[in-house]
Design a protein around this motif. Sequence first.
Motif: not given
Lengths: 256, 67
Positions: A71, A75, A139, A148, A154, A158, A216, A220
Amino acid sequence: MNGIVPFFKKEICEMIRTKRLMVLGIVFTLLGIMAPWLAKLTPKMYEMLSDDLDQQGVIIKDVKVTALDSWLNFEKNLPMALIIMLIIFCSIFTNEYSKGTLIPLITKGLSRTGMVLAKVTVMMLTWTAGLWLCFGITCFYTDFYWDNSTVSGIAFSTFCWWLFGVFMICTETFFSSFASSSAQVLAGTGAVYFILMLAGAYKKLSELLPVRLTDSTSLYKSSLSKSDYFTAIIITAALSVVLILSALIKTGKRSI
Amino acid sequence: MDEIKEYLPMLIPIVVVQLSLLVYVLVHILKHDHYKTGSRALWLAVVLIGMNFVGPVIYLIFGRDEE
């Protein structure tokens, strides 16, 4: 407002025939696959480097890759996707002004407001579809190889990126309403992006600015909660509306 | 061999997308002789050097004539 539907159809047609849609689709798909792919390859890369690093006294024992790495790559890829999209769309208004292709449509009675709104809608739809396609691919693969559920926020992060993209599209529309060439549009949009990034380095200010939405990593890792983003979300949305309104006023007055 | 199998679900789509993009762009360059800027040789070089999708995308954005 009349003319929004015919202009919308024209824009969609143009997107397909100039292959912009295809290019953006491929870019978003590839960036979506790249994020988990790079994360998956990270241990291999360290393994290849380990001999060199051993000689320098750095010893690497088994590198663990998790969903978070995937992830984080996602980003890092998003600015690239956004910039490519903005470059592709920088001429969407100015090309028509310089070639005079809007004159027949406007003089036949279709409104300028409809023209601007149709173009903005198409840009936003492209960004929405592309971003969530990219998100969906990352994903899927991240869940396929890791899990995940170990990464928080997440979808929300987004969404924040989506809003930031919408804001940049509105900025581009604003500059398109008075600039005479696509280079000027790109320079203006780039300058806004750059200034925002610089201002974002100042901690107290960054909570209020749209750049907050691009952070982000903190989401996270749960070092920031969703509520820390709300001020920035409201300010970004308000700025986008203001930019669109001023673009509508400016376009209404410009000579086509 | 098992290791490759683990990568396949990602490797196949990447290879398919990048190869089809490369072939499409190469054919496009060879079929047209007008570009926004640059020449055929320049674009062939750019696309072949940046094969893994960077080159083709740069060509499609800056080189492909939209007329």
